[in-house]
Write a protein that holds these residues in place. Structure first.
Motif, short mmCIF file in Angstrom:
data_model
loop_
_atom_site.label_atom_id
_atom_site.label_comp_id
_atom_site.label_asym_id
_atom_site.label_seq_id
_atom_site.Cartn_x
_atom_site.Cartn_y
_atom_site.Cartn_z
N LYS A 30 2.30 -9.92 31.36
CA LYS A 30 3.34 -8.89 31.17
C LYS A 30 4.30 -8.85 32.35
O LYS A 30 5.44 -8.44 32.21
CB LYS A 30 2.71 -7.52 30.97
CG LYS A 30 2.11 -7.34 29.61
CD LYS A 30 1.51 -5.95 29.48
CE LYS A 30 0.80 -5.82 28.15
NZ LYS A 30 0.10 -4.54 28.03
N GLY A 31 3.83 -9.24 33.52
CA GLY A 31 4.69 -9.20 34.70
C GLY A 31 5.57 -10.41 34.88
O GLY A 31 6.41 -10.44 35.76
N LEU A 32 5.38 -11.41 34.03
CA LEU A 32 6.11 -12.67 34.18
C LEU A 32 7.09 -12.89 33.03
O LEU A 32 6.87 -12.44 31.91
CB LEU A 32 5.12 -13.84 34.21
CG LEU A 32 4.12 -13.82 35.36
CD1 LEU A 32 3.06 -14.88 35.15
CD2 LEU A 32 4.83 -14.02 36.69
N GLU A 33 8.17 -13.61 33.32
CA GLU A 33 9.13 -13.98 32.28
C GLU A 33 8.51 -14.97 31.30
O GLU A 33 8.79 -14.94 30.13
CB GLU A 33 10.39 -14.60 32.91
CG GLU A 33 11.20 -13.63 33.73
CD GLU A 33 11.90 -12.57 32.90
OE1 GLU A 33 12.10 -11.47 33.42
OE2 GLU A 33 12.23 -12.83 31.74
N VAL A 34 7.68 -15.87 31.81
CA VAL A 34 7.02 -16.88 30.97
C VAL A 34 5.52 -16.63 31.04
O VAL A 34 4.91 -16.79 32.09
CB VAL A 34 7.35 -18.31 31.46
CG1 VAL A 34 6.63 -19.34 30.61
CG2 VAL A 34 8.85 -18.56 31.46
N SER A 35 4.94 -16.24 29.93
CA SER A 35 3.52 -15.94 29.86
C SER A 35 2.68 -17.13 30.31
O SER A 35 2.96 -18.27 29.97
CB SER A 35 3.16 -15.57 28.43
OG SER A 35 1.80 -15.30 28.32
N GLY A 36 1.64 -16.85 31.10
CA GLY A 36 0.74 -17.91 31.54
C GLY A 36 1.28 -18.74 32.70
O GLY A 36 0.67 -19.73 33.08
N ASN A 37 2.39 -18.35 33.29
CA ASN A 37 3.00 -19.11 34.38
C ASN A 37 2.36 -18.72 35.72
O ASN A 37 3.00 -18.12 36.57
CB ASN A 37 4.51 -18.86 34.41
CG ASN A 37 5.18 -19.56 35.58
OD1 ASN A 37 4.62 -20.47 36.18
ND2 ASN A 37 6.38 -19.13 35.91
N TYR A 38 1.09 -19.02 35.88
CA TYR A 38 0.43 -18.73 37.14
C TYR A 38 -0.82 -19.58 37.31
O TYR A 38 -1.37 -20.10 36.35
CB TYR A 38 0.04 -17.25 37.23
CG TYR A 38 -0.83 -16.78 36.08
CD1 TYR A 38 -2.21 -16.91 36.14
CD2 TYR A 38 -0.26 -16.22 34.95
CE1 TYR A 38 -3.01 -16.50 35.09
CE2 TYR A 38 -1.05 -15.81 33.90
CZ TYR A 38 -2.41 -15.95 33.97
OH TYR A 38 -3.20 -15.55 32.93
N LYS A 39 -1.18 -19.70 38.56
CA LYS A 39 -2.43 -20.36 38.93
C LYS A 39 -3.08 -19.47 39.97
O LYS A 39 -2.43 -19.03 40.92
CB LYS A 39 -2.15 -21.75 39.50
CG LYS A 39 -3.40 -22.49 39.96
CD LYS A 39 -3.06 -23.87 40.49
CE LYS A 39 -2.95 -23.82 41.98
NZ LYS A 39 -2.80 -25.11 42.62
N TRP A 40 -4.37 -19.20 39.81
CA TRP A 40 -5.11 -18.41 40.77
C TRP A 40 -5.23 -19.19 42.08
O TRP A 40 -5.52 -20.37 42.08
CB TRP A 40 -6.50 -18.09 40.20
CG TRP A 40 -7.39 -17.40 41.16
CD1 TRP A 40 -7.52 -16.06 41.34
CD2 TRP A 40 -8.31 -18.00 42.07
NE1 TRP A 40 -8.45 -15.78 42.30
CE2 TRP A 40 -8.95 -16.97 42.78
CE3 TRP A 40 -8.64 -19.32 42.38
CZ2 TRP A 40 -9.91 -17.21 43.75
CZ3 TRP A 40 -9.59 -19.55 43.35
CH2 TRP A 40 -10.21 -18.50 44.02
N VAL A 41 -4.99 -18.51 43.22
CA VAL A 41 -5.11 -19.14 44.54
C VAL A 41 -6.21 -18.46 45.36
O VAL A 41 -6.98 -19.14 46.01
CB VAL A 41 -3.76 -19.10 45.30
CG1 VAL A 41 -3.90 -19.70 46.69
CG2 VAL A 41 -2.67 -19.83 44.52
N ALA A 42 -6.26 -17.12 45.32
CA ALA A 42 -7.27 -16.40 46.09
C ALA A 42 -7.61 -15.07 45.41
O ALA A 42 -6.79 -14.51 44.69
CB ALA A 42 -6.77 -16.14 47.52
N ASP A 43 -8.81 -14.59 45.69
CA ASP A 43 -9.32 -13.36 45.09
C ASP A 43 -8.48 -12.13 45.45
O ASP A 43 -7.78 -12.11 46.46
CB ASP A 43 -10.75 -13.08 45.57
CG ASP A 43 -11.77 -14.00 44.93
OD1 ASP A 43 -11.50 -14.53 43.84
OD2 ASP A 43 -12.84 -14.18 45.53
#
Length: 153
Positions: A30-43
């Motif tokens: 919901k916070g991004l313009e393109v859904s799923g556009n992220y990669k986890w880096v740290a907790d």
């Protein structure tokens, strides 16, 4: 043997990079313009925030403006004291010069990211540290548009 192969395939997939996430993907999407556009880096942690991460300091929370959203002018002054300069124009061809990007509006900055290899790495408040493709990636209801980019002096 088959179970071992399945586990090895799973561990190598992009799903495995989300294993440490505590925030539901729907919230992040919901916070991004393109859904799923992220990669986890740290907790997730409340030890540091977006500005601290952008400055390369994950040892403390940094927001020198108290509970207020600073103007771009105040951010310019603060980052100048830290060795950064506001770069105009925002040149997408010369990505190597930029290190920090601010988000929100010129009248009120509410988020910072660090540019790493043409991606934005940003700490979402007390949530996870995530990496995103692109620079202007947040929905207007979340952090808002990219406002300014900063380079080392």
């Amino acid at each position: 043997m088959a179970l071992l192969i399945v586990l090895a395939v799973f561990a190598g997939s992009s799903t495995a990079t989300l294993a440490g996430m505590t925030t539901p993907k729907e919230t992040i999407n919901k916070g991004l313009e393109v859904s799923g556009n992220y990669k986890w880096v740290a907790d997730a942690t409340d030890k540091y925030n977006c500005l601290a991460n952008a400055l390369g300091d994950r040892s403390k929370w940094i927001w020198p403006w108290g509970s207020k959203k600073p103007t771009s002018s105040k951010v310019n002054n603060y980052l100048a004291d830290k060795g950064y300069k506001y770069s105009q124009p925002m040149d997408s061809q010369n990505v190597a010069v930029y290190e920090i990007i601010s988000y929100g509006a010129s009248s009120g900055i509410k988020h910072f990211g660090r540019i790493v290899s043409q991606k934005t790495r940003a700490k979402w408040g007390q949530l996870e540290l995530l990496e995103h493709n692109g620079w202007d990636l947040y929905s207007s209801a979340y952090y808002g548009n990219a406002v300014r980019k900063y380079a080392v002096k």
